[in-house]
Scaffold this motif. Sequence first.
Motif, PDB file in Angstrom:
ATOM      1  N   GLY A 145       0.817  -1.209   0.000  1.00  0.00           N
ATOM      2  CA  GLY A 145       0.000   0.000   0.000  1.00  0.00           C
ATOM      3  C   GLY A 145       0.852   1.261   0.000  1.00  0.00           C
ATOM      4  N   ARG A 146       1.977   1.219   0.715  1.00  0.00           N
ATOM      5  CA  ARG A 146       2.855   2.397   0.750  1.00  0.00           C
ATOM      6  C   ARG A 146       3.515   2.615  -0.602  1.00  0.00           C
ATOM      7  NH1 ARG A 146       5.598   1.397   6.676  1.00  0.00           N
ATOM      8  NH2 ARG A 146       3.742   1.929   7.873  1.00  0.00           N
ATOM      9  N   TRP A 147       3.929   1.519  -1.220  1.00  0.00           N
ATOM     10  CA  TRP A 147       4.492   1.608  -2.572  1.00  0.00           C
ATOM     11  C   TRP A 147       3.482   2.277  -3.510  1.00  0.00           C
ATOM     12  CZ3 TRP A 147       2.152  -0.745  -6.812  1.00  0.00           C
ATOM     13  CH2 TRP A 147       2.846  -0.618  -8.016  1.00  0.00           C
ATOM     14  N   ASP A 148       2.221   1.880  -3.385  1.00  0.00           N
ATOM     15  CA  ASP A 148       1.190   2.385  -4.282  1.00  0.00           C
ATOM     16  C   ASP A 148       1.047   3.907  -4.141  1.00  0.00           C
ATOM     17  OD1 ASP A 148      -0.792   2.327  -6.172  1.00  0.00           O
ATOM     18  OD2 ASP A 148      -2.237   1.194  -4.970  1.00  0.00           O
ATOM     19  N   ILE A 149       1.042   4.378  -2.899  1.00  0.00           N
ATOM     20  CA  ILE A 149       0.886   5.821  -2.668  1.00  0.00           C
ATOM     21  C   ILE A 149       2.121   6.570  -3.195  1.00  0.00           C
ATOM     22  CG2 ILE A 149       0.687   7.606  -0.881  1.00  0.00           C
ATOM     23  CD1 ILE A 149      -0.983   5.476   0.737  1.00  0.00           C
ATOM     24  N   VAL A 150       3.286   5.997  -2.986  1.00  0.00           N
ATOM     25  CA  VAL A 150       4.511   6.653  -3.465  1.00  0.00           C
ATOM     26  C   VAL A 150       4.555   6.690  -4.994  1.00  0.00           C
ATOM     27  CG1 VAL A 150       7.036   6.464  -3.581  1.00  0.00           C
ATOM     28  CG2 VAL A 150       5.867   6.184  -1.388  1.00  0.00           C
ATOM     29  N   GLN A 151       4.184   5.569  -5.642  1.00  0.00           N
ATOM     30  CA  GLN A 151       4.240   5.594  -7.110  1.00  0.00           C
ATOM     31  C   GLN A 151       3.203   6.573  -7.676  1.00  0.00           C
ATOM     32  OE1 GLN A 151       2.079   4.344  -9.658  1.00  0.00           O
ATOM     33  NE2 GLN A 151       0.487   3.744  -8.189  1.00  0.00           N
ATOM     34  N   ALA A 152       2.069   6.723  -6.986  1.00  0.00           N
ATOM     35  CA  ALA A 152       1.058   7.702  -7.426  1.00  0.00           C
ATOM     36  C   ALA A 152       1.616   9.123  -7.293  1.00  0.00           C
ATOM     37  CB  ALA A 152      -0.220   7.546  -6.595  1.00  0.00           C
ATOM     38  N   MET A 153       2.257   9.372  -6.171  1.00  0.00           N
ATOM     39  CA  MET A 153       2.849  10.696  -5.925  1.00  0.00           C
ATOM     40  C   MET A 153       3.905  11.021  -6.987  1.00  0.00           C
ATOM     41  SD  MET A 153       2.135  12.887  -3.723  1.00  0.00           S
ATOM     42  CE  MET A 153       2.661  14.511  -4.189  1.00  0.00           C
ATOM     43  N   LYS A 154       4.713  10.007  -7.315  1.00  0.00           N
ATOM     44  CA  LYS A 154       5.747  10.222  -8.337  1.00  0.00           C
ATOM     45  C   LYS A 154       5.123  10.601  -9.670  1.00  0.00           C
ATOM     46  CE  LYS A 154       9.566   7.404  -6.694  1.00  0.00           C
ATOM     47  NZ  LYS A 154      10.281   6.140  -6.807  1.00  0.00           N
ATOM     48  N   LEU A 156       2.293  12.165 -10.131  1.00  0.00           N
ATOM     49  CA  LEU A 156       1.822  13.551 -10.050  1.00  0.00           C
ATOM     50  C   LEU A 156       2.987  14.524 -10.228  1.00  0.00           C
ATOM     51  CD1 LEU A 156      -0.725  13.571  -7.067  1.00  0.00           C
ATOM     52  CD2 LEU A 156      -1.200  13.446  -9.516  1.00  0.00           C
ATOM     53  N   MET A 157       4.108  14.200  -9.601  1.00  0.00           N
ATOM     54  CA  MET A 157       5.261  15.103  -9.697  1.00  0.00           C
ATOM     55  C   MET A 157       5.819  15.109 -11.110  1.00  0.00           C
ATOM     56  SD  MET A 157       7.011  14.396  -6.010  1.00  0.00           S
ATOM     57  CE  MET A 157       8.082  15.829  -5.978  1.00  0.00           C
ATOM     58  N   ALA A 158       5.847  13.932 -11.744  1.00  0.00           N
ATOM     59  CA  ALA A 158       6.340  13.858 -13.122  1.00  0.00           C
ATOM     60  C   ALA A 158       5.440  14.650 -14.063  1.00  0.00           C
ATOM     61  CB  ALA A 158       6.430  12.396 -13.559  1.00  0.00           C
ATOM     62  N   ALA A 159       4.137  14.720 -13.728  1.00  0.00           N
ATOM     63  CA  ALA A 159       3.206  15.478 -14.566  1.00  0.00           C
ATOM     64  C   ALA A 159       3.312  16.984 -14.293  1.00  0.00           C
ATOM     65  CB  ALA A 159       1.772  14.997 -14.332  1.00  0.00           C
ATOM     66  N   GLY A 160       4.152  17.351 -13.331  1.00  0.00           N
ATOM     67  CA  GLY A 160       4.423  18.765 -13.068  1.00  0.00           C
ATOM     68  C   GLY A 160       3.353  19.478 -12.254  1.00  0.00           C
ATOM     69  N   LYS A 174      -4.184   8.276  -9.543  1.00  0.00           N
ATOM     70  CA  LYS A 174      -2.913   7.671  -9.952  1.00  0.00           C
ATOM     71  C   LYS A 174      -2.634   6.359  -9.226  1.00  0.00           C
ATOM     72  CE  LYS A 174      -1.850  11.132 -12.643  1.00  0.00           C
ATOM     73  NZ  LYS A 174      -2.255  10.955 -14.056  1.00  0.00           N
ATOM     74  N   LEU A 175      -3.510   5.963  -8.325  1.00  0.00           N
ATOM     75  CA  LEU A 175      -3.300   4.700  -7.607  1.00  0.00           C
ATOM     76  C   LEU A 175      -3.581   3.511  -8.523  1.00  0.00           C
ATOM     77  CD1 LEU A 175      -5.005   5.686  -4.245  1.00  0.00           C
ATOM     78  CD2 LEU A 175      -2.546   5.352  -4.614  1.00  0.00           C
ATOM     79  N   SER A 176      -3.080   2.340  -8.129  1.00  0.00           N
ATOM     80  CA  SER A 176      -3.164   1.169  -9.007  1.00  0.00           C
ATOM     81  C   SER A 176      -4.582   0.783  -9.407  1.00  0.00           C
ATOM     82  CB  SER A 176      -2.547  -0.036  -8.304  1.00  0.00           C
ATOM     83  OG  SER A 176      -1.223   0.217  -7.979  1.00  0.00           O
ATOM     84  N   ILE A 177      -5.543   0.932  -8.510  1.00  0.00           N
ATOM     85  CA  ILE A 177      -6.893   0.513  -8.894  1.00  0.00           C
ATOM     86  C   ILE A 177      -7.828   1.719  -8.922  1.00  0.00           C
ATOM     87  CG2 ILE A 177      -6.699  -1.913  -8.230  1.00  0.00           C
ATOM     88  CD1 ILE A 177      -8.106  -1.236  -5.603  1.00  0.00           C
ATOM     89  N   ALA A 178      -7.318   2.778  -9.546  1.00  0.00           N
ATOM     90  CA  ALA A 178      -8.044   4.050  -9.570  1.00  0.00           C
ATOM     91  C   ALA A 178      -9.423   3.944 -10.210  1.00  0.00           C
ATOM     92  CB  ALA A 178      -7.212   5.078 -10.326  1.00  0.00           C
TER      93      ALA A 178
END
Length: 248
Positions: A145-154, A156-160, A174-178
Amino acid sequence: MSTRTKQAIPAGTDVPRHIAIIMDGNGRWAKRRLMPRVAGHRKGVEALRGVIRACAERGVSHLTVFAFSSENWRRPQEEVTLLMELFMRALENEVARLHENGIRFRVIGDLTGFSERIQTLIRDAEALTRGNTRLTFTVAANYGGRWDIVQAMKKLMAAGLSPDEVDEAALAQKLSIADMPEPDLFIRTGGEQRISNFLLWQLAYTELYFTDALWPDFDPAALDEAIASYRTRERRFGRTSEQVRSAS
Ligand code: IPE
Ligand code: IPE
Ligand code: MG
């Protein structure tokens, strides 16, 4: 920034739309029978087959199961290897049957942790079943679950996005099962009462159900007991009991 929620309250249903399961207790099931742990995992695959069928028959639209956590790499190498082989064999043998039954298959988690062969099998199975709508069956593998939140955050940041643009809805997308409703019912077998880094974000308002049954023993009747318990819950989503009753 306002902390007042903008989230809509999901409509209540008798049958949970989305069930999330931590399938725990395979090792203990085997140990009690003086069998190797992997025998419990094999039996666990059979139990899962029954639960998938039962969910489809009962009109559940999403089933998400925890098969391998990002922490399970800590297990003895031999068990990890056997689990990977079992996963691969299940992908090879079960996907056609899922497809015949109108079931969409998905995997969430950090797939780069798996062999090329497994990654290919996953991609092929997802592509084959993409158009199926009866039940979406999702396996969380090398998931946390923590990985999922971090990859979602990444993402968002990559999208600026600027900090002002980051809100719950933006992150959730951006979460895995959005694209799925959040789980209505969470089941954990095996007696432990913890989340073990499963769907942390999505379980915020899920009804939790814990049972001592070991996963290989969890059958459609046990699933029905969990659903019956779910039906007795009052889902208030922050409101008072009186508000819930007057709204329904
Ligand atoms: C769950 O069963 C399956 C996986 C974590 C892969 P366990 O293997 O955790 O079984 P117990 O908890 O040791 O009985
Ligand atoms: C959680 O079970 C993960 C899966 C069922 C895949 P574990 O057995 O690994 O959880 P802990 O270590 O007891 O919390
Ligand atoms: Mg366990």
